[in-house]
Design a protein around this motif. Structure first.
Motif, PDB file in Angstrom:
ATOM      1  N   THR A 222      42.390  42.693  28.109  1.00  0.00           N
ATOM      2  CA  THR A 222      41.048  43.088  27.694  1.00  0.00           C
ATOM      3  C   THR A 222      40.426  44.097  28.653  1.00  0.00           C
ATOM      4  N   GLN A 224      36.474  44.714  28.545  1.00  0.00           N
ATOM      5  CA  GLN A 224      35.213  44.471  27.838  1.00  0.00           C
ATOM      6  C   GLN A 224      34.092  45.245  28.514  1.00  0.00           C
ATOM      7  N   GLY A 251      42.167  40.574  32.054  1.00  0.00           N
ATOM      8  CA  GLY A 251      41.164  41.586  31.764  1.00  0.00           C
ATOM      9  C   GLY A 251      40.725  42.358  32.985  1.00  0.00           C
ATOM     10  N   VAL A 260      34.329  37.867  29.255  1.00  0.00           N
ATOM     11  CA  VAL A 260      35.480  37.395  28.482  1.00  0.00           C
ATOM     12  C   VAL A 260      35.698  35.917  28.804  1.00  0.00           C
TER      13      VAL A 260
END
Length: 339
Positions: A222, A224, A251, A260
């Motif tokens: 990820t 984000q 992430g 997340v």
């Protein structure tokens, strides 16, 4: 004044009607078959046939087959259902990537772009094949074989739902861009930031597969991009699994308030010991919300995780449940049934 008041009331109720797309009713179905045994051969031509500002659910049933095209649902065409015949059978594929076409934008080169609110897709795979032809472990400085963002899907319409869909790419596979999104029983494949964006999204029972092209360079599931305390965005993963080859981080922070949460997810041994990366926001780690709750598997050991991993109590975890995080107004309960 009475005229403007009446106009306001009319617009309010008209837009309210458009938001729910007629509840659970589907007004009509369009069929697409690339062999020519239906009204449309391409998915885009079927989408183009739907009226702008459509306010009732229209289903586009896509027969099994490989559809080599870029597909766009524009902002002015809400209330569309794309229904395939299984993610291994109905595949939308293209090879565009950043810098390939006249625009150099990452998001403009996606195989599938959905900009409208109220969109449902089921049993379809969205694929970007740009990296597929590249050999394993080629040199990073080989300019003729440069890895570039190549999106399989770009989702930036509110109230978007994906059931049993596949998203296949390498770098930036799924641009979970903006709005409330629900992914259930999906398969997502990539290696570098392959679920990224500012979406307020819930991933339930999704299978995530990291390709691991380089043995000594871990990827990132990820990236984000929440950028303030008031930003409602974040990625929540409930159940599901992360598998693959090589190593991968859970992430890294694309923005200073990145968020997340993994809850009850099975991690294979490919997860790096540290798990997370501050990226360009070293010194802002206290702003991140990166949590792993009740995760399982050989990669779920948090003893060597980054020291700023977030601890959530039961009350805080409830804020990231499906009902609380993206469904407070009950929009998910009023969707038509897809096969």
């Amino acid at each position: 004044m009475k005229f403007f008041l009446a106009l306001f009331i009319y617009c309010f109720f008209y837009l309210g009607k458009a938001i729910d797309c007629g509840g659970k009713n589907i007004t009509y179905t369009i069929t697409v078959d690339h062999h020519g045994n239906a009204s449309f051969r391409t998915i885009q031509s079927a989408i183009d046939s739907i009226s702008n500002q459509n306010n009732q659910w229209v289903k586009i049933h896509i027969k099994a087959g490989l559809y080599v095209e870029m597909v766009i649902i524009p902002q002015e065409k809400p209330c569309i259902i794309l229904e395939g015949e299984g993610r291994k059978n109905t595949i939308i594929s293209f090879w565009d990537h950043k810098g390939f076409t006249s625009t150099n934008s990452t998001s403009a080169n996606s195989t599938f772009t959905s900009a409208a609110p109220n969109v449902i897709a089921s049993d379809i795979t969205f694929k970007n094949t740009y990296i597929k032809a590249m050999p394993q472990n080629y040199k990073l400085n080989d300019k003729n074989k440069q890895i570039l963002p190549a999106l399989a899907a770009n989702i930036h319409g509110d109230k978007s739902v994906f059931f049993r869909c596949g998203f296949i790419g390498y770098q930036d596979t799924l641009y979970d861009d903006y709005g409330r999104h629900y992914f259930k029983d999906c398969y997502i494949q990539g290696e570098v930031d392959f679920i990224f964006g500012t979406g307020q999204s819930y991933y339930e029972n999704c299978s995530i597969h990291a390709l691991g092209r380089y043995k000594n360079i871990p990827g990132f599931v990820t990236a984000q991009a929440r950028d303030s305390l008031d930003d409602p965005s974040g990625f929540v993963f409930e159940g599901g699994s992360i598998t693959g080859n090589g190593q991968v981080n859970l992430g890294r922070a694309w923005r200073a308030y990145s968020r997340v949460i993994f809850h009850g997810t099975h991690f294979s041994s490919i997860i790096t010991p540290q798990g997370w990366d501050a990226w360009n926001y070293v010194g802002h780690e206290s702003n991140f919300t990166y949590a792993e709750v009740d995760c399982k598997g050989p990669g779920a050991n948090t003893s060597k995780r980054v020291p700023w991993l977030t601890k959530l109590n039961n009350s805080q975890l409830e804020e990231f449940s499906l009902a609380s995080f993206i469904n407070k107004d009950g929009w998910l309960d009023n969707l038509p049934t897809t096969s």
